[in-house]
Design an enzyme around this catalytic site. Sequence first.
Site, mmCIF file in Angstrom:
data_model
loop_
_atom_site.group_PDB
_atom_site.id
_atom_site.type_symbol
_atom_site.label_atom_id
_atom_site.label_comp_id
_atom_site.label_asym_id
_atom_site.label_seq_id
_atom_site.Cartn_x
_atom_site.Cartn_y
_atom_site.Cartn_z
ATOM 1 C CG ASN A 9 7.557 2.340 1.142
ATOM 2 O OD1 ASN A 9 8.039 1.640 0.080
ATOM 3 N ND2 ASN A 9 8.150 2.242 2.203
ATOM 4 C CD1 TRP A 10 3.669 1.399 -4.313
ATOM 5 C CD2 TRP A 10 4.299 0.453 -6.270
ATOM 6 N NE1 TRP A 10 2.826 2.097 -5.279
ATOM 7 C CE2 TRP A 10 3.317 1.603 -6.291
ATOM 8 C CE3 TRP A 10 4.965 0.056 -7.260
ATOM 9 C CZ2 TRP A 10 3.060 1.816 -7.662
ATOM 10 C CZ3 TRP A 10 4.600 0.382 -8.435
ATOM 11 C CH2 TRP A 10 3.580 1.461 -8.814
ATOM 12 C CE LYS A 11 6.416 -0.491 4.057
ATOM 13 N NZ LYS A 11 5.873 -0.746 5.315
ATOM 14 C CG HIS A 97 10.845 2.665 5.588
ATOM 15 N ND1 HIS A 97 10.674 1.426 6.113
ATOM 16 C CD2 HIS A 97 9.438 3.013 5.214
ATOM 17 C CE1 HIS A 97 9.359 1.313 6.195
ATOM 18 N NE2 HIS A 97 8.426 2.235 5.749
ATOM 19 C CD GLU A 99 9.157 -1.967 6.208
ATOM 20 O OE1 GLU A 99 9.184 -1.668 4.973
ATOM 21 O OE2 GLU A 99 8.102 -1.700 6.808
ATOM 22 C CD GLU A 169 6.640 5.568 7.402
ATOM 23 O OE1 GLU A 169 5.499 5.297 6.685
ATOM 24 O OE2 GLU A 169 7.596 4.718 7.371
ATOM 25 N N GLY A 175 2.242 -1.739 9.131
ATOM 26 C CA GLY A 175 1.903 -3.003 8.566
ATOM 27 C C GLY A 175 1.220 -3.914 9.581
ATOM 28 C CB SER A 215 -1.964 0.850 9.916
ATOM 29 O OG SER A 215 -1.164 -0.492 10.035
ATOM 30 N N GLY A 237 0.881 -0.724 2.818
ATOM 31 C CA GLY A 237 0.032 -1.547 2.055
ATOM 32 C C GLY A 237 -1.010 -1.173 1.271
HETATM 33 P P1 13P Z 1 1.683 0.327 5.920
HETATM 34 O O1 13P Z 1 0.869 1.507 5.722
HETATM 35 O O2 13P Z 1 1.664 -0.920 5.336
HETATM 36 O O3 13P Z 1 1.627 0.259 7.703
HETATM 37 O O4 13P Z 1 3.414 0.864 5.822
HETATM 38 C C1 13P Z 1 3.584 2.320 6.208
HETATM 39 C C2 13P Z 1 5.188 2.406 5.987
HETATM 40 O O5 13P Z 1 6.140 1.724 6.410
HETATM 41 C C3 13P Z 1 5.197 3.267 4.695
HETATM 42 O O6 13P Z 1 6.582 3.714 4.391
#
Ligand code: 13P
Length: 253
Positions: A9-11, A97, A99, A169, A175, A215, A237
Amino acid sequence: MRKPFIAGNWKMNTDGHSAVKLAESIVSGCSDLDSGSVDVAVCPPFVYLQQAGKALSSSRVALGAQDVYFEQKGAFTGEISAAMLKDIGCTYAICGHSERRHVIGETDELINKKVHAAISGGLLPILCVGELLEERKASKTAEVVTRQMKKGLAGLSKEKMSAVTIAYEPVWAIGTGLTATPEQAQDVHALIRNLLAEMFDRKIAGEIRIQYGGSVKPDNARELMQKEDVDGLLVGGASLKADDFVAIVKSSV
Ligand code: 13P
């Protein structure tokens, strides 16, 4: 046996140039993998889906979107439908997600509509669930995840459910560099699989893939994947560095 499924997931990261470069490097890093061994997908930002998708074409790496709107078309300024995503070559769509739940304010009811719309539009949804730190501290993990699962998957037939991947998650691990221990992940994954058996049936529960996210790095991917109910990883990330993402993919096979 559930086939491992690793998604990046590149966000809200990359630009047009770096998105293409990242996609190309991931394709080349995954090119020596046996095609039956693992499913791999990347989820670039909407605006780079087509460019990145071109770099993935005729590769084993699938394209996914980070979100999808539930209406089919019309006056929904700024939104993107499942049909549009399908049209440009997406296979997957992330729904709910954390976020989007906690930064944008999406509710379980909205997320449920997105899961339905994704499936009706021919996409495979990845439904994200997971508790906040204060919920874990208050021993509410099971309660929160159960609510998110029941509401997020409400109204799905068994047949439709087979299109879904679940991603656990824990929000406190996203993150932050704080990964859930493999045991913490396994506990919640087992809970999710039991819920799937209760809500659908044992066969479906045995088939649905449950990813862990939060993470994930090359040095913790293997021990997470070794847990019985961890069938894949949703990587944030570390999916922005081709070498790290490819190492994570390879440690899952
Ligand atoms: P990180 O791997 O940066 O913690 O993010 C996880 C995530 O939200 C994947 O959707």
